[in-house]
Design an enzyme around this catalytic site. Structure first.
Site, mmCIF file in Angstrom:
data_model
loop_
_atom_site.group_PDB
_atom_site.id
_atom_site.type_symbol
_atom_site.label_atom_id
_atom_site.label_comp_id
_atom_site.label_asym_id
_atom_site.label_seq_id
_atom_site.Cartn_x
_atom_site.Cartn_y
_atom_site.Cartn_z
ATOM 1 N N LYS A 191 0.865 -1.188 0.000
ATOM 2 C CA LYS A 191 0.000 0.000 0.000
ATOM 3 C C LYS A 191 0.896 1.230 0.000
ATOM 4 C CE LYS A 191 -3.563 2.311 2.725
ATOM 5 N NZ LYS A 191 -4.531 2.173 3.823
ATOM 6 N N LYS A 193 -2.233 -1.517 -3.737
ATOM 7 C CA LYS A 193 -3.094 -0.330 -3.677
ATOM 8 C C LYS A 193 -2.248 0.916 -3.804
ATOM 9 C CE LYS A 193 -5.985 2.042 -0.407
ATOM 10 N NZ LYS A 193 -6.355 2.180 0.977
HETATM 11 C C1 PBG Z 1 -7.185 3.223 5.785
HETATM 12 C C2 PBG Z 1 -7.620 3.177 4.367
HETATM 13 C C3 PBG Z 1 -7.508 4.190 3.423
HETATM 14 C C4 PBG Z 1 -8.079 3.706 2.241
HETATM 15 C C5 PBG Z 1 -8.530 2.416 2.498
HETATM 16 N N1 PBG Z 1 -8.218 2.105 3.821
HETATM 17 C C6 PBG Z 1 -7.015 5.569 3.574
HETATM 18 C C7 PBG Z 1 -5.585 5.836 3.813
HETATM 19 O O1 PBG Z 1 -4.735 4.952 3.852
HETATM 20 O O2 PBG Z 1 -5.292 7.007 3.999
HETATM 21 C C8 PBG Z 1 -8.169 4.467 0.958
HETATM 22 C C9 PBG Z 1 -9.111 3.910 -0.059
HETATM 23 C C10 PBG Z 1 -9.423 4.815 -1.183
HETATM 24 O O3 PBG Z 1 -8.786 5.863 -1.420
HETATM 25 O O4 PBG Z 1 -10.373 4.482 -1.901
HETATM 26 N N2 PBG Z 1 -8.272 2.971 6.657
#
Ligand code: PBG
Length: 310
Positions: free
Chosen positions: A180, A234
């Site tokens: 991520k 991601k």
């Molecule tokens: C953290 C989380 C995020 C997203 C999914 N889980 C936000 C982040 O890491 O700041 C982002 C998903 C998206 O942008 O669609 N709880």
């Protein structure tokens, strides 16, 4: 002769459910996406299930006044995520796979994914991992089939696995947000989730640097070794190289998250009549599958399912 076929069966719909709402509340930067009430979440889950979508990922959102430094509301057995899991399960039985995003940023008043070490001002990895383990257990007890730890803390998958196994939740699977990236593409999600990071902060201390490709394989290998049943990359479109690398490196299913900013860009340009929105949605999601993803989390899930048919 097509070598890649996107099917409804590949899609997971992300849904937001907020505490204290009387009616669903639209998210301006994500046209078509709302913060649900528990009732409207159940209605939407039925609709998506009828379209053939096999799974949902749920994000529970507390009332702003319920946020605190440690995100303690997240652990409440009667918290919004837990109530939502119970309600969807009651209404739909086992026909939908319910995934719970396991993170604290929605619940902390500073917006970080974990607790802050008062001495360093940085996120305290190990204290956070302990909380994720408790959160995962609470989500599993409320009926989640899959726990998706998304905070990118070191050791989070091992901690969640051991908490689940230690409490009779051996059957609960883990979808690890393994690679991520610290991405600007999460902006609209933070609007949807009511998250802002204190003092203009960012997540570069725990999420990955977008200049790094091979590092993703290190993160993924750790998560698989710790017990991840599925691993996720991601965002998706700007990371097709990473999806392909991960697909080649592991035997477990690979998921990719087509994130909020990716969705919002398509929607915004389509609203202006500059691009063919549905055409691009289909092309992008097919590209994510072509790169190697078995599972695609996308805000387009419902729309694309309508086009593809169940
Ligand atoms: C953290 C989380 C995020 C997203 C999914 N889980 C936000 C982040 O890491 O700041 C982002 C998903 C998206 O942008 O669609 N709880």
């Amino acid at each position: 002769m097509a070598q890649t076929r996107l099917s409804v069966d590949d899609l997971v719909a992300p849904l937001f459910v907020a505490d204290g709402l009387d009616d669903p509340r639209p998210v301006p930067s994500l046209p078509g996406v709302v913060q649900h009430t528990v009732d409207s979440l159940v209605t939407e889950s039925k609709r998506l299930s009828a379209l053939g979508i096999p799974g949902l990922i749920l994000f529970g959102l507390p009332r702003p006044e319920d946020k605190d430094a440690t995100g303690s509301y997240a652990l409440r057995p009667d918290g919004i995520t837990q109530r939502a899991l119970v309600a969807v399960r009651d209404a739909l039985g086992d026909s939908l796979v319910l995934i719970a995003d396991c993170c604290l940023d929605e619940f902390t008043d500073h917006g970080h994914c974990g607790v802050i070490d008062p001495l360093t001002g940085e996120v305290d990895n190990d204290a956070t991992v302990d909380l994720y383990a408790r959160l995962a257990l609470s989500q599993a007890e409320a009926g989640a089939d899959v726990i998706a730890p998304s905070g990118m803390m070191d050791g989070q998958v091992a901690a969640v696995r051991s908490a689940l196994d230690g409490s009779g939740q051996e059957q609960t699977a883990i979808l690890a947000y393994a690679a991520k990236y610290a991405s600007a593409l999460y902006g609209p999600f933070r609007d949807a989730a009511g998250v802002s990071i204190a003092e203009g902060g960012d997540r570069k201390g725990y999420q990955q640097d977008f200049r790094n490709r091979r590092e993703a394989l290190v993160e993924v290998a750790l998560d698989v070794a710790e017990g991840a049943d599925m691993v996720m990359v991601k965002p998706a479109m700007s990371y097709l190289d990473v999806i392909a690398d991960v697909r080649a490196a592991v035997e477990v299913p690979v998921a990719a998250y087509h994130v909020s900013g990716e969705y919002a860009m398509v929607k915004a340009a389509a609203e202006r009549g500059w691009i063919d929105g549905p055409g691009i949605a289909l092309e992008q999601l097919t590209a994510v599958k072509r790169a190697g993803a078995d599972i695609i989390l996308t805000y387009f899930a419902g729309e694309v399912a309508e086009v593809l048919g169940g």
